[in-house]
Enzyme design. Structure first.
Site, mmCIF file in Angstrom:
data_model
loop_
_atom_site.group_PDB
_atom_site.id
_atom_site.type_symbol
_atom_site.label_atom_id
_atom_site.label_comp_id
_atom_site.label_asym_id
_atom_site.label_seq_id
_atom_site.Cartn_x
_atom_site.Cartn_y
_atom_site.Cartn_z
ATOM 1 N N SER A 299 54.857 -70.270 44.044
ATOM 2 C CA SER A 299 54.159 -68.977 44.085
ATOM 3 C C SER A 299 53.507 -68.810 45.442
ATOM 4 C CB SER A 299 53.091 -68.940 42.988
ATOM 5 O OG SER A 299 52.229 -67.833 43.156
ATOM 6 N N TYR B 99 45.842 -71.729 38.967
ATOM 7 C CA TYR B 99 47.291 -71.583 39.097
ATOM 8 C C TYR B 99 47.731 -71.911 40.520
ATOM 9 C CZ TYR B 99 51.935 -69.437 38.642
ATOM 10 O OH TYR B 99 53.286 -69.210 38.617
#
Length: 237
Positions: A141, A154
């Site tokens: 990501s 995250y």
């Protein structure tokens, strides 16, 4: 059992990018071992793809040691492992809390799913990957390298995953190791990250798959890639 077609294990394969990539590989004739937590939805995907290729669905959480052993057994039934895709992820809340408000248990769950489990599963399957001169593809990501409010857990997990992929690459240079940032996508996880917002302008996961396939086909050096940049680079080459 040994098959003549290449074999892939894809975690988080019941929806989103995992399902889209599984569909594309099925159309290429790959044998698939698919994982997801939702047994019913995973069974639907497996039934659909079984019309065109060999599919084994193994429902469970990658954070569970016994489930990882089941996945390893399924891989070994079908032969050497050509591709391991770490796609299963835990977001860490919706809406995502600031780090100062992050519950320790939630943080541990994110790290277990996004870091500890992929590392453990990879270690289990290295002999199977070596036998096939295989590839590991970890879905990363932009939050691994950028800093956004609410994305601390995250983002930290994906940064750790990137580091693990790079270290595995240094230790097992005969294999291919990729951490890929797919960019924003119109998925259930992305919607959970932005509750109440309209994310219909985000591209569908299927639009990212050609870049992933191109990466696999051309087999560049191990490293971290952004799907959009890789697709552009290949088109211009």
């Amino acid at each position: 059992m040994t098959t003549t077609s290449p074999t892939a294990l894809i975690t988080g394969a019941s929806a989103g990018l995992g399902r889209a990539l599984a569909t594309a590989l099925a159309e290429r004739g790959w044998t698939l071992v698919l994982d997801a937590r939702g047994a019913d939805r995973l069974a639907e995907v497996a039934t659909e793809l079984a019309r065109v290729t060999t599919v084994e669905a193994v429902a469970g959480s990658v954070a569970d040691r016994a489930h990882r052993a089941e996945l390893a057994a399924a891989v070994r039934f079908h032969g050497p492992l050509d591709l391991l895709v770490h796609n299963a992820s835990e977001l860490g809340g919706s809406p995502q809390p600031r780090l100062e408000d992050l519950d320790p248990h939630t943080f541990e769950t994110v790290l277990q799913t996004n870091v500890v489990a992929p590392a453990a599963l990879t270690r289990q399957l290295i002999p199977d990957l070596v036998a096939a001169h295989g590839t590991v593809l970890a879905i990363s990501s932009d939050a691994a390298v950028e800093h956004y409010e609410g994305w601390g857990a995250y983002g930290a997990s994906k940064a750790a995953l990137d580091h693990l992929v790079g270290t595995f690459a240094a230790e097992q240079p005969a294999l291919r190791w990729y951490a890929v940032d797919p960019g924003d996508m119109r998925t259930a996880m992305h919607q959970a990250a932005f509750p109440g917002e309209d994310i219909s302008d985000r591209p569908v996961p299927e639009s990212v798959v050609p870049a992933l396939l191109r990466l696999l086909d051309t087999a560049p050096p191990s490293g971290r890639y952004r799907a959009s940049e890789y697709a552009v680079r290949e088109v211009l080459a």
